[in-house]
Write an enzyme that holds these catalytic residues in place. Structure first.
Site, PDB file in Angstrom:
ATOM      1  CG  ASP A 113       0.612  -2.489   6.039  1.00 39.72           C
ATOM      2  OD1 ASP A 113      -0.312  -2.611   6.872  1.00 39.72           O
ATOM      3  OD2 ASP A 113       0.498  -1.832   4.984  1.00 39.72           O
ATOM      4  CG  HIS A 146      -1.911   0.952   1.416  1.00 39.03           C
ATOM      5  ND1 HIS A 146      -1.672   2.259   1.780  1.00 39.03           N
ATOM      6  CD2 HIS A 146      -3.256   0.862   1.274  1.00 39.03           C
ATOM      7  CE1 HIS A 146      -2.813   2.915   1.856  1.00 39.03           C
ATOM      8  NE2 HIS A 146      -3.800   2.087   1.549  1.00 39.03           N
ATOM      9  CD  GLN A 181      -6.862  -4.536   4.394  1.00 40.47           C
ATOM     10  OE1 GLN A 181      -7.789  -5.238   4.802  1.00 40.47           O
ATOM     11  NE2 GLN A 181      -7.028  -3.272   4.066  1.00 40.47           N
ATOM     12  CE  LYS A 232      -7.104  -0.110   6.626  1.00 40.67           C
ATOM     13  NZ  LYS A 232      -7.831   0.322   5.430  1.00 40.67           N
ATOM     14  CB  CYS A 274      -3.676   3.206  -1.484  1.00 37.90           C
ATOM     15  SG  CYS A 274      -4.824   4.510  -1.105  1.00 37.90           S
TER      16      CYS A 274
HETATM   17  C1  LIG Z   1      -2.360  -2.900   3.595  1.00 39.57           C
HETATM   18  C2  LIG Z   1      -2.705  -1.517   4.039  1.00 39.57           C
HETATM   19  N1  LIG Z   1      -1.753  -0.758   4.577  1.00 39.57           N
HETATM   20  C3  LIG Z   1      -2.000   0.481   5.013  1.00 39.57           C
HETATM   21  C4  LIG Z   1      -3.245   1.037   4.913  1.00 39.57           C
HETATM   22  C5  LIG Z   1      -3.483   2.408   5.419  1.00 39.57           C
HETATM   23  O1  LIG Z   1      -4.404   2.388   6.468  1.00 39.57           O
HETATM   24  P1  LIG Z   1      -4.893   3.734   7.120  1.00 39.57           P
HETATM   25  O2  LIG Z   1      -5.576   4.505   6.035  1.00 39.57           O
HETATM   26  O3  LIG Z   1      -5.824   3.308   8.185  1.00 39.57           O
HETATM   27  O4  LIG Z   1      -3.689   4.426   7.620  1.00 39.57           O
HETATM   28  C6  LIG Z   1      -4.270   0.295   4.337  1.00 39.57           C
HETATM   29  C7  LIG Z   1      -5.611   0.881   4.161  1.00 39.57           C
HETATM   30  O5  LIG Z   1      -6.391   0.461   3.346  1.00 39.57           O
HETATM   31  C8  LIG Z   1      -3.995  -1.011   3.903  1.00 39.57           C
HETATM   32  O6  LIG Z   1      -4.939  -1.775   3.368  1.00 39.57           O
END
Ligand SMILES: Cc1ncc(COP(=O)(O)O)c(C=O)c1O
Length: 416
Positions: free
Chosen positions: A208, A131, A211, A234, A374
């Site tokens: 990260d 992401h 998910q 989430k 993203c």
């Molecule tokens: C794999 C992953 N990393 C990071 C993020 C960023 O999350 P946040 O917008 O809550 O900071 C997301 C959000 O969709 C994500 O799916």
């Protein structure tokens, strides 16, 4: 309220009753089918009430007041931290920093551990699957320090290419960052193996977990990750809640991220010394109610059992993959079996632009996401501009899969 169940998978009828927003119907009387939990999940009554209870009965700034109300707010906030630590099996609540989201957690690591340890010519490894939140902070760090960046490639079926990882590890990177679960493809990466291999060459590992933590049982000690970032919103928690877990010896040696109230030991006009962790990384008034709401979310998920949440999503994904394969013109992206993926399904529908697909689905009150999610570099690698993405969570049902498939068939009819 949720009732405890003794079955292998979830009682979705009872769960759905806990989420008021799922009662929503459109003007044609179609109930909402919410398939965008990967972006942000819905919230159960228990979380909504934890937020309003806090403001009704316990609202005061924390860590400062010497009066009862402030002490109560502080106790609730620290209780939430202990719930977080327990949920991911951290060895101490102080290893869990409250932040707003995954993005802030990763930026915190890049700006503190990164600036302290990364030098010109060092290598930072991320992945093509990441992401933007796990790409751009490392780009900023590399730009500032003169470090090099490299990215683990993705195979044709949407997995990390572990041979390429090994190739990059031979260059002895300072830091390796990767997503436990891909938000675009649903791929569950073999996180423990990646962490082990990265540690073998002396790298620090940032996982990260945006998910993965909401959908899979998480044990940071078994995983042995140095840092794990995730978002409360989430995982049925409030917007504005998130966590950075870090190994204590690393956090303790890190300089602060932001300066201000709450993060200091002693301040003089020209300099200051820092508070211990976790306070060192929580400058200013934190999102107290949201952290407490995240605690309520964790209690809710724990009562269900994360093994069962995972099994429910695996079953739904298995059925959905089979059903979607039958939709004419539909091309699935990512691993082909439900075992290797979380409840995230990205696809293309013939020549129909994903935004048109999502708009037609919206007309049927089926909420999905369309776009690059993203993950622009991943989209480029896969040779697509955008995809349509359906993502499942604990409140989704087989009936939701039926509604998705019927709406896609309608999209096909409209365009052909
Ligand atoms: C794999 C992953 N990393 C990071 C993020 C960023 O999350 P946040 O917008 O809550 O900071 C997301 C959000 O969709 C994500 O799916």
């Amino acid at each position: 309220m949720l009732t405890q169940m003794n079955q292998r998978t979830l009682d979705t009828a009872a769960i759905r009753g806990d989420f008021p927003i799922l009662d929503d119907h459109n003007e044609r009387g179609q109930r909402l089918v919410f398939l965008d939990s990967a972006a942000s999940s819905q919230k159960p009554t228990a979380v909504i009430e934890a937020l309003s209870d806090f403001y009704r009965t316990s609202n005061a700034n924390i860590h400062r007041g010497v009066y009862g109300l402030s002490e109560r707010a502080t106790a609730l906030y620290e209780q939430a931290r202990a719930l977080v630590a327990d949920f991911i099996n951290a060895d101490s609540p102080s290893a869990c920093i409250f932040v707003r989201n995954t993005t802030e957690a990763i930026n915190l690591v890049a700006a503190t551990w990164g600036r302290r340890h990364v030098r010109a010519g060092d290598l930072i490894v991320a992945t093509v699957m990441d992401h933007h939140s796990n790409l751009v902070p490392w780009q900023l760090l590399a730009e500032e320090t003169g470090a090099d960046l490299a990215h683990v490639r993705v195979t044709g079926d949407g997995r990390l290419d572990l041979d390429h990882l090994d190739e990059l590890l031979r260059r002895e990177p300072k830091l390796v960052a990767f997503p436990h679960v891909s938000n675009s493809l649903g791929t569950i990466n073999d996180a423990a193996t990646i962490v082990r291999r990265a540690h073998a060459v002396g790298a620090i590992v940032v996982v990260d977990g945006a998910q993965s933590v909401p959908h899979l049982p998480t044990d940071v000690r078994a995983l042995d990750a140095d840092f794990l970032a995730f978002s409360g919103h989430k995982m049925v928690g409030p917007m504005g809640s998130g966590v950075l877990y870090g190994k204590r010896e690393l956090l303790e040696a890190m300089p602060p991220y932001m300066g201000g109230g709450g993060m200091i030991r002693r301040v003089e006009l020209g300099k200051a010394t820092w508070a211990d962790i976790p306070n060192r990384f929580e400058a200013g008034t934190p999102a107290v109610a949201d952290a407490i709401g995240l605690g309520a979310a964790i209690e809710y998920l724990s009562a269900l059992g994360m093994e069962r949440v995972r099994e429910h999503e695996r079953e739904l994904t298995e059925v959905a993959l089979d059903r979607l394969r039958e939709v004419p013109g539909l091309r699935l992206l990512g691993p082909t079996t439900a075992e290797d993926r979380a409840g995230v399904i990205s696809f293309e529908l013939g020549e129909i632009h994903p935004h048109d697909v999502a708009a037609i689905l919206d007309g049927e009150n089926v909420a999905v996401r369309a776009g690059h999610h993203c993950c622009q570099p991943l989209m480029r690698e896969l040779g697509v501009v955008a995809t349509t993405r359906a993502s499942f969570y604990l409140y989704n049902t087989l009936d939701d899969v039926d509604r998705l498939v019927a709406a896609l068939e309608k999209a096909n009819k409209i365009f052909h």
